[in-house]
Design a protein around this motif. Structure first.
Motif, PDB file in Angstrom:
ATOM      1  N   ILE A  67       2.871  -3.908 -13.371  1.00  0.00           N
ATOM      2  CA  ILE A  67       1.972  -3.436 -12.871  1.00  0.00           C
ATOM      3  C   ILE A  67       1.028  -4.835 -11.774  1.00  0.00           C
ATOM      4  CG2 ILE A  67      -0.425  -2.273 -12.323  1.00  0.00           C
ATOM      5  CD1 ILE A  67       0.129  -1.598 -15.368  1.00  0.00           C
ATOM      6  N   GLU A  68       0.859  -3.927 -10.619  1.00  0.00           N
ATOM      7  CA  GLU A  68       0.468  -4.672  -8.936  1.00  0.00           C
ATOM      8  C   GLU A  68      -0.977  -4.801  -9.247  1.00  0.00           C
ATOM      9  OE1 GLU A  68       2.665  -3.960  -5.531  1.00  0.00           O
ATOM     10  OE2 GLU A  68       1.703  -5.607  -4.844  1.00  0.00           O
ATOM     11  N   VAL A  69      -2.038  -5.141  -8.816  1.00  0.00           N
ATOM     12  CA  VAL A  69      -3.319  -5.014  -8.731  1.00  0.00           C
ATOM     13  C   VAL A  69      -3.932  -5.357  -7.021  1.00  0.00           C
ATOM     14  CG1 VAL A  69      -5.349  -4.894  -9.141  1.00  0.00           C
ATOM     15  CG2 VAL A  69      -3.667  -4.744 -11.129  1.00  0.00           C
ATOM     16  N   ILE A  70      -4.133  -4.629  -5.984  1.00  0.00           N
ATOM     17  CA  ILE A  70      -5.261  -5.651  -5.414  1.00  0.00           C
ATOM     18  C   ILE A  70      -6.314  -4.776  -5.201  1.00  0.00           C
ATOM     19  CG2 ILE A  70      -4.646  -4.963  -2.372  1.00  0.00           C
ATOM     20  CD1 ILE A  70      -1.786  -3.556  -2.784  1.00  0.00           C
ATOM     21  N   LEU A  71      -6.586  -6.131  -5.107  1.00  0.00           N
ATOM     22  CA  LEU A  71      -8.420  -6.110  -4.857  1.00  0.00           C
ATOM     23  C   LEU A  71      -8.721  -6.306  -3.496  1.00  0.00           C
ATOM     24  CD1 LEU A  71      -8.760  -8.533  -8.292  1.00  0.00           C
ATOM     25  CD2 LEU A  71      -8.827  -6.246  -8.115  1.00  0.00           C
ATOM     26  N   ASP A  72      -9.898  -6.045  -3.156  1.00  0.00           N
ATOM     27  CA  ASP A  72     -10.366  -6.326  -2.022  1.00  0.00           C
ATOM     28  C   ASP A  72     -11.902  -6.126  -2.168  1.00  0.00           C
ATOM     29  OD1 ASP A  72     -11.267  -5.192   0.494  1.00  0.00           O
ATOM     30  OD2 ASP A  72     -10.113  -3.223   1.033  1.00  0.00           O
ATOM     31  N   ASP A  73     -12.328  -6.846  -1.481  1.00  0.00           N
ATOM     32  CA  ASP A  73     -13.396  -7.514  -1.369  1.00  0.00           C
ATOM     33  C   ASP A  73     -14.569  -6.920  -0.282  1.00  0.00           C
ATOM     34  OD1 ASP A  73     -13.119  -9.226   0.235  1.00  0.00           O
ATOM     35  OD2 ASP A  73     -12.967 -11.406  -0.193  1.00  0.00           O
ATOM     36  N   GLY A  74     -13.466  -5.894   0.478  1.00  0.00           N
ATOM     37  CA  GLY A  74     -14.526  -6.167   2.159  1.00  0.00           C
ATOM     38  C   GLY A  74     -14.168  -5.870   2.979  1.00  0.00           C
ATOM     39  N   ASN A  75     -13.823  -7.708   3.116  1.00  0.00           N
ATOM     40  CA  ASN A  75     -12.658  -8.900   4.027  1.00  0.00           C
ATOM     41  C   ASN A  75     -11.976  -9.344   4.059  1.00  0.00           C
ATOM     42  OD1 ASN A  75     -15.767  -9.151   4.353  1.00  0.00           O
ATOM     43  ND2 ASN A  75     -16.153 -10.563   3.366  1.00  0.00           N
ATOM     44  N   GLU A  76     -11.289  -9.205   2.460  1.00  0.00           N
ATOM     45  CA  GLU A  76      -9.098  -9.821   2.344  1.00  0.00           C
ATOM     46  C   GLU A  76      -9.051  -8.907   0.864  1.00  0.00           C
ATOM     47  OE1 GLU A  76      -9.997 -13.423   1.255  1.00  0.00           O
ATOM     48  OE2 GLU A  76      -7.866 -14.491   0.955  1.00  0.00           O
ATOM     49  N   LYS A  77      -7.920  -8.566   1.478  1.00  0.00           N
ATOM     50  CA  LYS A  77      -7.302  -8.310   0.006  1.00  0.00           C
ATOM     51  C   LYS A  77      -5.927  -8.844  -0.040  1.00  0.00           C
ATOM     52  CE  LYS A  77      -7.138  -3.438   2.644  1.00  0.00           C
ATOM     53  NZ  LYS A  77      -6.559  -2.403   3.189  1.00  0.00           N
ATOM     54  N   LYS A  78      -5.990  -8.977  -1.468  1.00  0.00           N
ATOM     55  CA  LYS A  78      -5.156 -10.253  -3.164  1.00  0.00           C
ATOM     56  C   LYS A  78      -4.549  -9.002  -3.382  1.00  0.00           C
ATOM     57  CE  LYS A  78      -4.607 -14.172  -3.824  1.00  0.00           C
ATOM     58  NZ  LYS A  78      -5.320 -15.828  -4.661  1.00  0.00           N
ATOM     59  N   SER A  79      -3.416  -9.296  -3.098  1.00  0.00           N
ATOM     60  CA  SER A  79      -2.147  -8.592  -4.857  1.00  0.00           C
ATOM     61  C   SER A  79      -1.978  -9.525  -5.695  1.00  0.00           C
ATOM     62  CB  SER A  79      -1.169  -8.702  -3.381  1.00  0.00           C
ATOM     63  OG  SER A  79       0.096  -7.855  -4.627  1.00  0.00           O
ATOM     64  N   GLY A  94     -17.815  -5.310  -7.118  1.00  0.00           N
ATOM     65  CA  GLY A  94     -17.895  -5.304  -5.833  1.00  0.00           C
ATOM     66  C   GLY A  94     -16.298  -5.861  -5.673  1.00  0.00           C
ATOM     67  N   TYR A  95     -15.259  -5.514  -6.346  1.00  0.00           N
ATOM     68  CA  TYR A  95     -13.948  -5.466  -5.889  1.00  0.00           C
ATOM     69  C   TYR A  95     -13.216  -4.013  -6.174  1.00  0.00           C
ATOM     70  CZ  TYR A  95     -13.769 -10.312  -5.725  1.00  0.00           C
ATOM     71  OH  TYR A  95     -14.231 -11.909  -5.519  1.00  0.00           O
ATOM     72  N   TRP A  96     -13.485  -3.412  -4.844  1.00  0.00           N
ATOM     73  CA  TRP A  96     -12.514  -2.253  -4.648  1.00  0.00           C
ATOM     74  C   TRP A  96     -10.914  -2.309  -5.264  1.00  0.00           C
ATOM     75  CZ3 TRP A  96     -13.598   2.357  -2.913  1.00  0.00           C
ATOM     76  CH2 TRP A  96     -12.050   3.529  -2.533  1.00  0.00           C
ATOM     77  N   HIS A  97     -10.705  -1.764  -6.200  1.00  0.00           N
ATOM     78  CA  HIS A  97      -9.061  -2.287  -6.799  1.00  0.00           C
ATOM     79  C   HIS A  97      -8.064  -1.107  -6.788  1.00  0.00           C
ATOM     80  CE1 HIS A  97     -12.014  -1.194 -10.194  1.00  0.00           C
ATOM     81  NE2 HIS A  97     -10.844  -0.964 -10.551  1.00  0.00           N
ATOM     82  N   ASP A  98      -6.959  -1.431  -6.057  1.00  0.00           N
ATOM     83  CA  ASP A  98      -5.873  -0.006  -6.275  1.00  0.00           C
ATOM     84  C   ASP A  98      -4.381  -0.646  -7.404  1.00  0.00           C
ATOM     85  OD1 ASP A  98      -6.822   1.006  -4.082  1.00  0.00           O
ATOM     86  OD2 ASP A  98      -5.795   0.663  -3.139  1.00  0.00           O
ATOM     87  N   MET A  99      -4.064  -0.189  -8.100  1.00  0.00           N
ATOM     88  CA  MET A  99      -2.746  -0.441  -9.193  1.00  0.00           C
ATOM     89  C   MET A  99      -1.485   0.477  -9.000  1.00  0.00           C
ATOM     90  SD  MET A  99      -6.068   0.323 -11.110  1.00  0.00           S
ATOM     91  CE  MET A  99      -5.714   1.087 -12.422  1.00  0.00           C
TER      92      MET A  99
END
Ligand code: T46
Length: 139
Positions: A67-79, A94-99
């Motif tokens: 499962i890939e999770v992408i975290l986004d703090d509003g400035n930067e996205k990391k997979s 505070g971390y926007w997350h997509d899975m």
């Protein structure tokens, strides 16, 4: 972006006998666990998540699959790829997350710092960006 969000879960065992992995509130996870849930039977390439939590803190792990999770703090996205039962990902407030489900049969397990509360979710990306820009999650 906090670089220590991906953690190795403590594991005991052998290839002959199999493995046991574990983590403990306070010692391995920086919050008290109030709720555990898991997500399964998700078709490959399905995207879930698409929200941020105002206060909830969580640890995610994948006991089987990828499962890939992408975290986004509003400035930067990391997979982050959860492809081993020994990997855990801290998803702090505070971390926007997509899975994204990358392998058939993958199971996502989550230990959360609080009970379910829909009022803790922001599901609108522009609203998330406004909160992040206003410093809602800053120390
Ligand atoms: C998250 C990611 C990693 C409940 O009734 N109780 C619960 O404890 C949870 C977690 C969800 N629900 C309900 C809310 C929705 O009606 O279950 C339904 C599906 O939830 P959602 O669409 O939010 O599922 P995901 O996979 O997008 O997100 C879930 C968690 O909700 C969320 O907190 O961080 O997993």
């Amino acid at each position: 972006m906090n670089s220590s969000l991906l953690r190795r879960i403590r594991t005991r065992g052998s290839t002959e006998q199999g493995f046991l992995s574990f983590f403990e509130s306070g010692n391995d996870v920086p919050f008290t666990i109030a709720r555990v849930y898991y997500i399964y039977d998700v078709p490959v390439e399905t995207r879930r998540g698409m929200h941020v939590h105002k206060t909830l803190q969580q640890v995610l792990w994948c006991p089987y699959g990828e499962i890939e999770v992408i975290l986004d703090d509003g400035n930067e996205k990391k997979s982050y790829l959860l492809d081993s039962p020994e990997k855990a990902l801290l998803v702090l407030r505070g971390y926007w997350h997509d899975m994204y489900w990358r392998k058939e049969g993958s199971v996502l397990c989550v230990a959360a710092s609080d009970y379910y509360d829909e009022a803790d979710y922001i599901r609108d990306y522009d609203e998330f960006l406004r909160y992040a820009q206003e410093g809602y999650w800053d120390k």
